[in-house]
Scaffold this motif. Structure first.
Motif, mmCIF file in Angstrom:
data_model
loop_
_atom_site.group_PDB
_atom_site.id
_atom_site.type_symbol
_atom_site.label_atom_id
_atom_site.label_comp_id
_atom_site.label_asym_id
_atom_site.label_seq_id
_atom_site.Cartn_x
_atom_site.Cartn_y
_atom_site.Cartn_z
ATOM 1 N N THR A 11 -65.807 57.246 114.549
ATOM 2 C CA THR A 11 -65.672 56.412 113.352
ATOM 3 C C THR A 11 -64.868 57.130 112.271
ATOM 4 O O THR A 11 -64.132 56.497 111.513
ATOM 5 N N TRP A 12 -64.992 58.441 112.203
ATOM 6 C CA TRP A 12 -64.213 59.203 111.229
ATOM 7 C C TRP A 12 -62.727 59.073 111.552
ATOM 8 O O TRP A 12 -61.912 58.837 110.666
ATOM 9 N N SER A 15 -61.467 55.533 110.751
ATOM 10 C CA SER A 15 -61.339 55.308 109.306
ATOM 11 C C SER A 15 -60.150 56.074 108.731
ATOM 12 O O SER A 15 -59.444 55.556 107.860
ATOM 13 N N VAL A 19 -57.126 54.073 106.939
ATOM 14 C CA VAL A 19 -56.766 54.416 105.561
ATOM 15 C C VAL A 19 -55.320 54.902 105.515
ATOM 16 O O VAL A 19 -54.570 54.559 104.591
#
Length: 147
Positions: A11-12, A15, A19
């Motif tokens: 998930t990091w 994201s 971004v």
């Protein structure tokens, strides 16, 4: 959670990629607006700087024509310098009080005295810079008067 397990988490990574893509698209569309906005600010800054320079040259020429105005300006410079030294003395008393009286007075009063000391130091700096600017203008006018 250690740093290595944080980077392993999918998930990091998702994201970060999302971004990054959003920032890339935003920067592509906003580049023109940012460039034109900064260009206008730079143009206004240049115009304002040129206008201040012309005003200062006008003051110097006026001082060069009149010895009375030069003497009056030196009096104003001396006054500004005395005002600056007075603000420094007040600031040093305030700093001394804020540092040494922390057990005697409440924290709010010590904080207020410390802020007042910082304000006094900034006023002192402004007064000394004003005095130096006036003195520089008078010295330039003296050189022009001798020519």
């Amino acid at each position: 959670m250690s740093a290595m397990t944080f980077f392993v988490d999918p998930t990091w990574w998702v994201s970060v990629v999302v971004v990054g893509i959003v920032i890339n698209f935003f920067s592509a569309y906003a580049k023109g607006w940012i460039d034109s906005g900064l260009g206008k600010i730079s143009e206004k800054w240049k115009y304002s700087s040129e206008r201040r320079k012309q005003a200062q040259l006008g003051k110097i020429e006026e001082l060069a024509r009149s010895e009375y105005l030069r003497m009056k300006a030196m009096g104003a410079a001396t006054h500004a310098l005395i005002r600056g030294v007075s603000f420094q003395v007040i600031a040093f008393f305030g700093i001394y009080l804020a540092v040494s009286a922390d057990k005697v007075f409440p924290t709010e009063i010590v904080l207020a005295v410390g802020c007042f000391a910082i304000l006094s130091l900034s006023m002192s700096m402004a007064s000394v810079i004003t005095a130096a600017t006036i003195r520089k203008n008078v010295e330039s006018a003296d050189k022009l008067d001798r020519i």
